[in-house]
Design a protein around this motif. Structure first.
Motif, PDB file in Angstrom:
ATOM      1  N   GLU A  73       0.812  -1.222   0.000  1.00 57.20           N
ATOM      2  CA  GLU A  73       0.000   0.000   0.000  1.00 57.20           C
ATOM      3  C   GLU A  73       0.848   1.276   0.000  1.00 57.20           C
ATOM      4  OE1 GLU A  73      -0.022  -2.320   2.331  1.00 57.20           O
ATOM      5  OE2 GLU A  73       0.031  -1.472   4.362  1.00 57.20           O
ATOM      6  N   ASP A 127       1.231   5.247  -6.349  1.00 52.41           N
ATOM      7  CA  ASP A 127      -0.115   4.950  -6.804  1.00 52.41           C
ATOM      8  C   ASP A 127      -0.348   5.629  -8.159  1.00 52.41           C
ATOM      9  OD1 ASP A 127      -2.796   4.797  -7.241  1.00 52.41           O
ATOM     10  OD2 ASP A 127      -3.401   5.602  -5.290  1.00 52.41           O
ATOM     11  N   THR A 141      -3.044   5.084 -10.016  1.00 53.61           N
ATOM     12  CA  THR A 141      -4.442   5.039 -10.429  1.00 53.61           C
ATOM     13  C   THR A 141      -5.330   6.086  -9.778  1.00 53.61           C
ATOM     14  OG1 THR A 141      -4.651   3.227  -8.831  1.00 53.61           O
ATOM     15  CG2 THR A 141      -4.531   2.626 -11.149  1.00 53.61           C
ATOM     16  N   THR A 142      -5.181   6.311  -8.462  1.00 55.60           N
ATOM     17  CA  THR A 142      -6.071   7.249  -7.781  1.00 55.60           C
ATOM     18  C   THR A 142      -5.950   8.661  -8.351  1.00 55.60           C
ATOM     19  OG1 THR A 142      -5.675   5.981  -5.767  1.00 55.60           O
ATOM     20  CG2 THR A 142      -6.791   8.092  -5.515  1.00 55.60           C
ATOM     21  N   THR A 143      -7.083   9.296  -8.581  1.00 60.61           N
ATOM     22  CA  THR A 143      -7.095  10.700  -9.002  1.00 60.61           C
ATOM     23  C   THR A 143      -8.206  11.419  -8.254  1.00 60.61           C
ATOM     24  OG1 THR A 143      -8.565  10.221 -10.835  1.00 60.61           O
ATOM     25  CG2 THR A 143      -6.211  10.264 -11.325  1.00 60.61           C
ATOM     26  N   GLN A 152      -4.668  13.584  -7.689  1.00 63.40           N
ATOM     27  CA  GLN A 152      -3.533  13.380  -6.816  1.00 63.40           C
ATOM     28  C   GLN A 152      -2.653  14.625  -6.835  1.00 63.40           C
ATOM     29  OE1 GLN A 152      -0.197  10.140  -6.585  1.00 63.40           O
ATOM     30  NE2 GLN A 152      -1.930   9.173  -7.565  1.00 63.40           N
ATOM     31  N   LYS A 210      -2.577   9.368 -17.643  1.00 63.11           N
ATOM     32  CA  LYS A 210      -3.087  10.352 -16.697  1.00 63.11           C
ATOM     33  C   LYS A 210      -2.747  11.752 -17.219  1.00 63.11           C
ATOM     34  CE  LYS A 210      -4.503   7.347 -13.671  1.00 63.11           C
ATOM     35  NZ  LYS A 210      -5.683   6.741 -14.309  1.00 63.11           N
ATOM     36  N   ASP A 238      -5.546  15.028 -13.516  1.00 65.28           N
ATOM     37  CA  ASP A 238      -5.411  13.839 -12.674  1.00 65.28           C
ATOM     38  C   ASP A 238      -4.308  14.002 -11.629  1.00 65.28           C
ATOM     39  OD1 ASP A 238      -7.382  12.520 -14.072  1.00 65.28           O
ATOM     40  OD2 ASP A 238      -5.966  11.721 -15.558  1.00 65.28           O
ATOM     41  N   GLU A 264      -9.409  17.127  -1.287  1.00 65.68           N
ATOM     42  CA  GLU A 264      -9.949  15.946  -1.964  1.00 65.68           C
ATOM     43  C   GLU A 264      -8.873  15.146  -2.702  1.00 65.68           C
ATOM     44  OE1 GLU A 264     -10.491  19.099  -2.677  1.00 65.68           O
ATOM     45  OE2 GLU A 264     -10.956  19.464  -4.796  1.00 65.68           O
ATOM     46  N   LYS A 270      -5.523  12.994  -3.318  1.00 63.58           N
ATOM     47  CA  LYS A 270      -4.629  12.113  -2.584  1.00 63.58           C
ATOM     48  C   LYS A 270      -3.250  12.768  -2.561  1.00 63.58           C
ATOM     49  CE  LYS A 270      -2.461   7.680  -2.240  1.00 63.58           C
ATOM     50  NZ  LYS A 270      -2.239   6.332  -2.691  1.00 63.58           N
ATOM     51  N   GLU A 316       0.789  12.947  -1.913  1.00 62.84           N
ATOM     52  CA  GLU A 316       2.057  12.212  -1.829  1.00 62.84           C
ATOM     53  C   GLU A 316       3.149  13.255  -1.626  1.00 62.84           C
ATOM     54  OE1 GLU A 316       3.636   8.602  -1.798  1.00 62.84           O
ATOM     55  OE2 GLU A 316       2.234   8.450  -3.474  1.00 62.84           O
TER      56      GLU A 316
END
Lengths: 446, 305
Positions: free
Chosen positions: B95, B99, B101-103, B105, B133, B188, B221, B223, B225
């Motif tokens: 985990e 990442d 995929t998540t958007t 970000q 992306k 994205d 909202e 994600k 990093e």
């Protein structure tokens, strides 16, 4: 930041029980050397060099030097410091100025070591010494490297020679010498692209530049945070080019710069300059003895004193001294002192230079440049009369001052208390140091 | 996929590998039974790789325990045990991996001067773009001369727009602009450069603090990093860098750059150990595709196999 505790402190602890006994045995020294070894490794001095160093120092410490000394801890530190200084070359080595101008300096090193910034800083320093420098943009590979040098040159008012990023750096270097001759510039500083020491093509390019312009100095720019690999890099560059010296960059605050020792030890080439901050003026000639103390985490009192002398106005200091003696110190003087201190740079940086003042101790002292701003605001919100005589400050005046400076009454009170303490302390200091020439060093908060 | 990565990493670590492996093989050849001297030699090898004294001692003690538990006393077997111990020091949980995929970000890239932030951002933009992306870059290094231009060149190379202001402007304000742009365009991934200011300057770290407050307030909202860029050539100072930046930023991972030289990057073991931040990406060269997802096992394998 407990990673680097002052070695000096550790050694003192090691020898704590020995003071008075007056004699060290082999076991004591072994224990002390373990601490020295750790300190050096934590400072990124190369492992092999550390090993040799420890064996040298142990031998000396086991000899007569230490035996019978009342303060064996101090004595061992002294030996370590001396040996370290010796290893770093004892004295400052100036750059070679060619009898036939222009003097040509070539800067080489890995990516991100700080060559471009260093080019500007070096040009700036030598310009102040009366040279007419020309900066040469020889890094055609890194995006915007040329632009960076141009911006640097512009802000320092040093001309920058560029032929864009499509011309071979060897040709650029050659052409730059003609340019300097034409315009009467007597110093050419060639910035080159960062490269890996194992990149044969790019290393060859450096040789070609060298052959083309026959530089007086080829200086390896080394990031002071470099680890054990520093020796490999230095040896490779030296073998290929025959370095004449080293510039150590990013030596601010925390970086111990053990790489300096490693590079000096394996190449035998002197460290000539150090970069100590992000401003262009943050660039100095290198002094091995000061660096020794730094690597050991013992502070750098010499640099501190010099910094103080540079920034303190002699005349003002004399006046102040008189005032202190006659107990006439007022808040205006206090403010002035503080402003002078601010000129010396961030407080935390100054504190770092004081021997024994490691980061752990500093946490308790809590030096905050913001506090200074506050103090400044409070004093500036006082009337002239109030600054001369803080006794005037009653509750309503304090309230007014707090409102005027955007602080609280408690801040005002704290300042007054601080001022009184300083006054007292300074009085004691003058009595203590009577006849002892301390230059202009008067620091309210120390 | 793993195979390609492995090949790249091995290639980049080739020099490194030679050094350490040869020496370990030499050692094993010269020793029959495992003894103190052999362990001391391994200790030396780790220190020379910038692993640092503290972590090295820890690894050696774990190695001892492991050897005892597995009842190993032939030096020829020590390598596989050492490998296991080392892997346990860099392992990255599933985990925590980057990442793709998540958007939306937001990725904030921080680190000291010259570590390779801007270059890494260029390479990262390419990675996300290759995974279809949409990417936007923010030139948050408003301090270093021409840093904005440098990022723009990278933006041009990967065909990604760069949001910027003038040199000397407030980084927080540029990042604010970037967030607004990302929100209105539905971008994205927003990747922000920051000034590579030295970590020991309190007020400069404060500047970062402000940036984080803006991100918190304006883009909750997304994600988040936060990647710290560490130069593989850096020694024990890497620990201080990680610690200091961690005080102001919730660092989620490390990008280890310049692993294509002879530096071993062993400092990351100490950083993981003492600061608890894992490596997520490694930089292996100057080409745009020279950025790989970090894999602990591959890293250690390439190091000592």
């Amino acid at each position: 930041m407990a990673v680097f505790e002052g070695l000096s402190e550790k050694l003192q602890n090691t020898f704590k029980n020995l003071t008075g006994r007056g004699k060290l045995n082999e076991k004591d020294i072994k224990e002390a050397m373990r601490e020295v070894k750790l300190a050096l490794l934590e400072a990124d001095v190369n492992f092999k060099i550390v090993k040799q160093f420890i064996s040298d120092v142990s031998e000396r410490a086991n000899g007569t030097d230490v035996m019978g000394s009342l303060t064996p801890g101090q004595q061992v530190i002294k030996i370590v410091n001396e040996e370290l200084t010796k290893l770093m070359g004892e004295t400052n080595v100036k750059i070679k100025i060619s009898s036939k101008p222009p003097t040509v300096i070539m800067l080489v090193g890995l990516q991100g070591a700080g060559k471009t910034t260093t080019g500007g800083k070096l040009g700036n320093l030598l310009k102040k010494q009366g040279k007419k420098p020309l900066l040469v943009a020889g890094d055609i590979y890194r995006p915007a490297a040329i632009k960076q040098l141009q911006v640097v040159g512009e802000s320092l008012e040093i001309p920058v020679y560029t032929m864009g990023d499509q011309i071979n750096p060897v040709d650029i270097a050659k052409a730059s010498i003609n340019q300097a001759n034409k315009n009467g510039q007597d110093l050419v500083i060639i910035d080159t692209a960062g490269r890996l020491h194992i990149d044969d093509n790019l290393m060859d390019e450096l040789s070609q530049i060298k052959n083309a312009v026959n530089p007086d100095e080829i200086l390896l720019v080394v990031d002071s945070m470099t680890g054990q690999d520093a020796v490999n890099v230095a040896v490779a560059f030296d073998e290929k080019l025959g370095l004449t010296g080293v510039i150590l960059t990013k030596l601010d605050g925390d970086a111990r710069g053990g790489a300096a020792l490693s590079v000096r030890a394996v190449t035998g080439k002197p460290i000539k300059f150090i970069g100590v901050g992000e401003k262009f003026k943050d660039f100095e000639e290198f002094y091995p003895d000061r660096m020794a103390s730094r690597i050991l985490g013992m502070g750098d009192i010499m640099s501190l004193i010099e910094k103080a002398q540079e920034n303190f106005d002699e005349e003002k200091a004399m006046k102040l001294q008189k005032k202190i003696k006659n107990q006439e110190l007022d808040l205006d003087d206090f403010l002035e002192q503080m402003q002078q201190m601010k000129n010396m740079g961030p407080l935390s940086e100054l504190m770092n230079m004081i021997p024994g003042m490691n980061s752990k101790a500093m946490k308790n002292i809590n030096v905050d440049d913001k506090e200074l701003v506050k103090v400044e605001a409070v004093i500036q919100s006082m009337t002239k009369k109030e600054r001369k005589d803080p006794n005037l400050l009653n509750a309503s005046r304090k309230k007014r001052i707090a409102a005027g400076s955007g602080t609280n009454v408690s801040d005002v009170n704290r300042l007054i208390k601080q001022f009184e303490q300083t006054k007292k302390m300074m009085k004691q200091m003058t009595q203590m140091t009577k006849g002892n020439k301390m230059g202009g060093m008067k620091m309210p908060f120390m | 996929m793993l195979k390609i990565i492995f090949a790249k990493l091995s290639e980049g670590l080739n020099k490194t590998k030679h050094n350490i492996t040869d020496r370990i093989d030499d050692l094993i050849f010269n020793y029959g039974k495992i003894d103190e001297e052999l362990l001391e030699e391994i200790e030396e090898i780790l220190i020379t790789a910038d692993v640092g004294m503290n972590t090295t001692l820890k690894i050696i003690s774990e190695l001892r325990t492991s050897l005892k538990e597995r009842k190993i006393n032939e030096s020829s077997e020590i390598k596989s045990v050492l490998k296991d111990v080392l892997i346990s020091h860099v392992a990255l949980e599933e985990e925590s991996k980057i990442d793709y995929t998540t958007t939306p970000q937001i990725i904030l890239v921080i680190g000291v001067n010259g570590a390779g932030k801007t270059t890494s951002i260029g390479k990262m933009a390419k990675k996300y773009k290759d995974k279809n992306k949409s990417v936007l870059l923010v030139a948050g290094d408003t301090f270093r001369a021409a840093a904005i231009d440098q990022l723009k060149v990278w933006g041009h190379r990967v065909d990604v727009e760069v949001i910027s202001q003038q040199e000397g402007s407030d980084p927080a304000s540029v990042i604010y602009d970037g967030i607004q742009a990302a929100k209105s365009r539905g971008t994205d991934v927003l990747i922000c450069d920051t000034a590579g200011r030295l970590h020991n300057k309190k007020n400069l770290v404060m500047e970062l603090n402000k940036v984080f407050r803006i991100v918190e307030r304006e883009y909750p909202e997304a994600k988040r990093e936060v990647l710290l860029v560490l130069d593989a050539t850096t020694g024990q100072n890497a620990i201080i860098q990680a610690k200091t930046f961690k005080e102001v930023a919730d660092i989620t991972g490390i990008i280890l750059t310049k692993l294509d030289g002879t530096a071993k990057g062993g400092a990351i073991l100490a950083v993981k150990d003492e600061v608890g931040i894992p490596v997520k990406l490694v930089g292996l060269g100057e080409k745009i595709e020279d950025l790989e997802d970090f894999d602990g096992e591959t890293f250690i394998k390439a190091l000592i196999d």
